[in-house]
Every structure is written in C-alpha cells, then in structure tokens.
Write an enzyme that holds these catalytic residues in place. Sequence first.
Site: not given
Ligand SMILES: N[C@H](CCC[C@H](N)C(=O)O)C(=O)O
Length: 260
Positions: A74, A198
């Site tokens: 993440c 994200c």
């Molecule tokens: N919020 C995250 C991603 C989390 C990953 C997750 N949601 C997955 O791939 O299961 C970020 O800032 O990169």
Amino acid sequence: MQIHFYKYQGAGNDFVVLDNREGIYDGLSTAQIHFLCDRRFGIGADGLMMLNPHTEGDFEMRYFNADGREGSMCGNGGRCLVAFARHRELIGTSTRFYAVDGWHEAHIQDDGWVSLKMQDVGEVERSGDDFVLDTGSPHYVRFVPDVDAVDVWRSGRDIRYNERFSGEGINVNFVQRTDGGLKIRTYERGVEAETLACGTGVTAAAIAAAGDQPGSHAVAVNARGGRLEVRYRQTDEQHFTDVWLCGPAAYVFEGNIPVE
Ligand SMILES: N[C@H](CCC[C@H](N)C(=O)O)C(=O)O
C-alpha cells in the site's frame, strides 16, 4: 483487550496504525481488524498497518485491507507509516524499511511530505486504452475522457469481479489526462469501494500514461483526496526504475478502543 491506535491519512486514504514493536498485536484476527476499520462500529479506515520490528531495517510494515485480510503493498499506507515512525522518533528524515513486496527507501520533510521508493516495474500489459500492471499491488488502469462522469463503483466492480480477476481481485483506476498531468479515481479491492486516493494506483497510472520516452519524468496526479507526484526513470517501453511516490501524510488522532 484494549488497543491504543493512531489514525493517519495520506491524500484522504486513511489508516489505523498500531505500534507492534513488542508483538502484542500479532494475534489480531481478520474479524478484529475488519472491526477496527469499520466506519460505524469501529474506528474507520481504508486499511490497518502494524509497525513491526526488523533486524536489518528500521521497521517492517504489515498491511491489512479494511476487510481484515493481509494485503499486498500500500503506497499511501507506506508513506503514512514513515510519518508515524518519524513522529514516534524511531527514524530521522530518511529510512529503509521492509514490506510485503521488499525493501523501501523513504524520506520525510518537516511539512509531512513523504517520498517513498517503490519497486521497479517490468511488465505493462496493454489492450487499447486499458493497462494491467503491478506496482506492489495489482492494478487495472483505464484511460477515460472524463473521470467525473464514471460510475466508479459500478464500472470498478465489473472489472474487479470479471472472470479474469475475480479470484485474486484487482484495484481499478479510471484516469483522465489533463493539462498539468493526470486526474484519477480508484476502486480499491479489499475496501470494495472507491477510496479518496490509492498510492500504488497513482503510481500505476503514471507508468501506464508514459509513452516510449526513455529518461527521467515527474507526473502530477490529482486524486479526489489530494495531489500526489510520481517520479520514475524509463529505460524502455516496459521497464521503469527509480519509481518514487510522493505526497502528504498526516497524523489525525489517536485513542483507545476495546476489542473482543
Ligand atoms: N490504498 C493502497 C492500496 C492498497 C492495496 C489494496 N487495496 C489491494 O491491492 O488489495 C495504496 O495506497 O497503494
């Protein structure tokens, strides 16, 4: 048991952070982590991180999605954990820590801007305006003319649960090219909803947007919760090194919560 937690956010991607240097939270179950991340019954967050000790680096990052299951990397979480480590005075302004996808280097400025080095990207699959790549977590990137017009929940779910991806799941990003860079909205697996930003998705979007222009590049990416920046060096159409995800990371509050 009573848990002392910290709440952090990076561009509106929010996290519960637990100081697990003594290993006291090793036994938390999927259901307990899901409860802590629940916005009505618990603290509320897109994910939970534990800061664990590590013998060769400053610390180890363990990341769990809001559904309570241990996730892949993440990016915003990593940036928030660096801010947490800095606030707890575990590190100075630079650090090297271990996460599920390997080692990460990071730097933090006094204003809370965190630059996090991501893994190299070596394979970008393309079909028309759609891309599939892994930036520590798996991402689907679709270029669209107007991200505000996209029904992110519906279209994101259609892709995330299609025949190819339903097993492992995938994060789905809708990306618009703008004058200054990119504008993005993301449906996150494990949250199973749109989040405000994200980090690994922002990184994936910047790389998918790259043409065949070897050299060093910086891309501004506007997510709903804030502006991030991605820097990378492209060696050829498929290879990207020195990938840095940069953006704000902030302490929100801390408190105690009973967990059964
Ligand atoms: N919020 C995250 C991603 C989390 C990953 C997750 N949601 C997955 O791939 O299961 C970020 O800032 O990169």
